[in-house]
Design a protein around this motif. Structure first.
Motif, mmCIF file in Angstrom:
data_model
loop_
_atom_site.group_PDB
_atom_site.id
_atom_site.type_symbol
_atom_site.label_atom_id
_atom_site.label_comp_id
_atom_site.label_asym_id
_atom_site.label_seq_id
_atom_site.Cartn_x
_atom_site.Cartn_y
_atom_site.Cartn_z
ATOM 1 N N ALA A 184 61.834 24.132 97.027
ATOM 2 C CA ALA A 184 61.230 22.806 97.176
ATOM 3 C C ALA A 184 60.014 22.861 98.085
ATOM 4 O O ALA A 184 58.987 22.221 97.818
ATOM 5 C CB ALA A 184 62.261 21.827 97.735
ATOM 6 N N TYR A 185 60.115 23.658 99.154
ATOM 7 C CA TYR A 185 59.002 23.723 100.092
ATOM 8 C C TYR A 185 57.790 24.379 99.448
ATOM 9 O O TYR A 185 56.654 23.895 99.589
ATOM 10 C CB TYR A 185 59.410 24.481 101.362
ATOM 11 C CG TYR A 185 58.589 24.069 102.563
ATOM 12 C CD1 TYR A 185 58.991 23.010 103.367
ATOM 13 C CD2 TYR A 185 57.380 24.692 102.844
ATOM 14 C CE1 TYR A 185 58.227 22.604 104.435
ATOM 15 C CE2 TYR A 185 56.611 24.294 103.917
ATOM 16 C CZ TYR A 185 57.041 23.247 104.711
ATOM 17 O OH TYR A 185 56.268 22.844 105.761
ATOM 18 N N VAL A 186 57.994 25.481 98.723
ATOM 19 C CA VAL A 186 56.880 26.153 98.065
ATOM 20 C C VAL A 186 56.284 25.263 96.974
ATOM 21 O O VAL A 186 55.066 25.189 96.804
ATOM 22 C CB VAL A 186 57.329 27.502 97.478
ATOM 23 C CG1 VAL A 186 56.195 28.157 96.695
ATOM 24 C CG2 VAL A 186 57.801 28.435 98.590
ATOM 25 N N THR A 187 57.135 24.558 96.237
ATOM 26 C CA THR A 187 56.649 23.648 95.204
ATOM 27 C C THR A 187 55.815 22.530 95.812
ATOM 28 O O THR A 187 54.795 22.113 95.247
ATOM 29 C CB THR A 187 57.831 23.053 94.415
ATOM 30 O OG1 THR A 187 58.620 24.116 93.877
ATOM 31 C CG2 THR A 187 57.329 22.178 93.268
ATOM 32 N N GLY A 188 56.220 22.049 96.984
ATOM 33 C CA GLY A 188 55.420 21.053 97.693
ATOM 34 C C GLY A 188 54.055 21.584 98.072
ATOM 35 O O GLY A 188 53.051 20.858 98.027
ATOM 36 N N ASN A 189 53.999 22.868 98.441
ATOM 37 C CA ASN A 189 52.711 23.488 98.751
ATOM 38 C C ASN A 189 51.800 23.501 97.532
ATOM 39 O O ASN A 189 50.599 23.225 97.624
ATOM 40 C CB ASN A 189 52.925 24.928 99.243
ATOM 41 C CG ASN A 189 53.664 24.983 100.567
ATOM 42 O OD1 ASN A 189 53.807 23.972 101.243
ATOM 43 N ND2 ASN A 189 54.140 26.157 100.926
ATOM 44 N N VAL A 190 52.383 23.855 96.374
ATOM 45 C CA VAL A 190 51.600 23.875 95.140
ATOM 46 C C VAL A 190 51.097 22.473 94.813
ATOM 47 O O VAL A 190 49.928 22.276 94.448
ATOM 48 C CB VAL A 190 52.435 24.428 93.974
ATOM 49 C CG1 VAL A 190 51.615 24.435 92.687
ATOM 50 C CG2 VAL A 190 52.936 25.838 94.286
ATOM 51 N N ALA A 191 51.973 21.493 94.960
ATOM 52 C CA ALA A 191 51.588 20.111 94.661
ATOM 53 C C ALA A 191 50.475 19.636 95.589
ATOM 54 O O ALA A 191 49.582 18.887 95.173
ATOM 55 C CB ALA A 191 52.809 19.199 94.783
ATOM 56 N N SER A 192 50.506 20.066 96.852
ATOM 57 C CA SER A 192 49.457 19.662 97.786
ATOM 58 C C SER A 192 48.106 20.232 97.366
ATOM 59 O O SER A 192 47.065 19.602 97.568
ATOM 60 C CB SER A 192 49.804 20.106 99.210
ATOM 61 O OG SER A 192 49.737 21.510 99.344
#
Length: 396
Positions: free
Chosen positions: A147-155
């Motif tokens: 989830a944290y890495v996916t949030g980075n991608v989304a940012s």
């Protein structure tokens, strides 16, 4: 009531996992949205401040210098910092330099404010990662880290699109005020969903200087730090200056540049697969493959077809995020003691690479245009591949 991210899951496990994933993704997204959003505004910043593309690119990416500094500082004092309080306070303080970016007319003040932004972003990032690794049970760690890495991608994706859209509607200064409001919203989310203060104060531990020395003495870890440096070097160098290449060669209006960042959409779906892939194939093989794919994508950007360029950018984006997940996983598995120190060195190397990418690729672009920039990016990825061969799997 703050979400408790530790302990065994009871009751409706699936619903709890979805809620956990969503909250962690949101905090990750809001803690890093400022980092790459400003890159999409580079053409407007060049015009606004009347500076060269190279100097403006360095100023935009100066946040990575602040992140490199803060990564080491937070790692040093990690055992003395209240994790929960540190996360929301850093996000709240991040709004200050972000808002001041809207008021400055000096590129050098802009650069200093970006460094300050980076320090608060990295502090929130590092403390969140530390909190998650300490509080999650074994069964939940993979999910929240994904989830944290996916949030980075989304940012990366939404931050760039939002920056372009805000600039079109309220101008450059207004765009930074929009991001400042998002920083405050992120602080509020962290305060509500994670909590205001740790239930138990962090335990004091010895300074990690000796651990840092031992980490640097380990050839495999040293190679992983170099790989981290190159990953963000390539990512920042490519996605900062490709805007100028697209505008010059394909005559794409600056107002439409935001749509180009839809190339990050595939990474939203591929990045969560990195964890299972690393577990099955090992970080070394995943790194070698993803770095080779990134090099192929960088070389593809030299072709004159716009559709091929977009495909190439999507390939590089997905491959570098995959490589980042594999490299981070290797550091966590290989460091046998004081993982906070190892992570701090890795993150510092990673963010320093971003700043060097802005400087070096900016100079190459100014000297020889996009072909020179691609040569520099390819050489860097080649060096990363050589470093990846030096990694040792835990079973070796």
């Amino acid at each position: 009531m703050p979400l408790v991210i530790s302990g065994a899951l009871q009751g409706d496990r699936k619903r709890d996992l979805v809620r956990r994933f969503a909250i962690v993704l949101l905090i990750s997204f809001l803690s890093l949205i400022d980092l790459f959003g400003s890159q999409a505004l580079l053409p407007q910043i060049i015009i606004e401040y009347g500076q060269s593309a190279a100097l403006s690119g360095v100023a935009v990416n100066a946040a990575t210098l602040g992140m490199a500094i803060a990564g080491l500082v937070v790692a040093w004092f990690a055992d003395r910092i209240d994790r929960k309080k540190g996360i929301w306070v850093c996000l709240a303080l991040l709004a200050v330099p972000t808002a001041l970016l809207a008021a400055t007319d000096s590129i050098w003040v802009f650069l200093c404010l970006r460094i300050l932004q980076g320090m608060f972003m990295a502090a929130a990032f590092t403390l969140t990662m530390t909190y998650l690794s300490e509080r999650c049970d074994v069964m939940a760690v993979g999910g929240v880290m994904a989830a944290y890495v996916t949030g980075n991608v989304a940012s990366n994706l939404i931050g760039r699109l939002l920056a372009i859209s805000a600039n079109d509607i309220v101008g450059l200064s207004g765009a930074f005020l929009v991001f400042a409001a998002l920083n405050l919203f992120g602080a509020l989310c962290a305060l509500i969903f994670i909590g205001a203060k740790d239930d138990e104060p962090p335990a004091y531990a010895e300074a990690p200087l000796e651990a840092w020395k031992s980490h640097w003495a380990d050839p495999a870890l040293r190679s992983s730090f170099g790989i981290g440096f190159i990953i963000l070097f390539v990512f920042v160098g490519l996605f900062t200056y490709v805007n100028l290449h697209i505008v010059a060669v394909f005559d794409v209006p600056a107002v439409d540049l935001g749509l180009i960042y839809l190339v990050f959409v595939p990474a939203l779906f591929t990045t969560p697969l990195a964890g299972p892939m690393v577990k099955r194939r090992g970080p070394k093989k995943v790194l070698l493959t993803s770095l080779a794919v990134a090099m192929a994508g960088a070389l593809l950007t030299l072709l004159s077809t716009f559709q091929v360029l977009l495909f190439a950018l999507a390939v590089v984006g997905a491959a570098t995020f995959f490589a980042q997940a594999a490299a981070t996983g290797f550091v966590g598995r290989h460091a046998k003691r004081n993982q906070a120190a190892a992570n701090g060195i890795y993150l510092s190397s990673y963010y320093t690479g971003g700043l060097f990418g802005a400087v070096v690729i900016g100079q190459l672009h100014s000297f020889g245009g996009w072909p020179a920039a691609v040569i520099g990016l390819s050489l860097a990825l080649g060096a990363a591949i050589l470093l990846a061969f030096r990694l040792r799997e835990p079973t070796d």
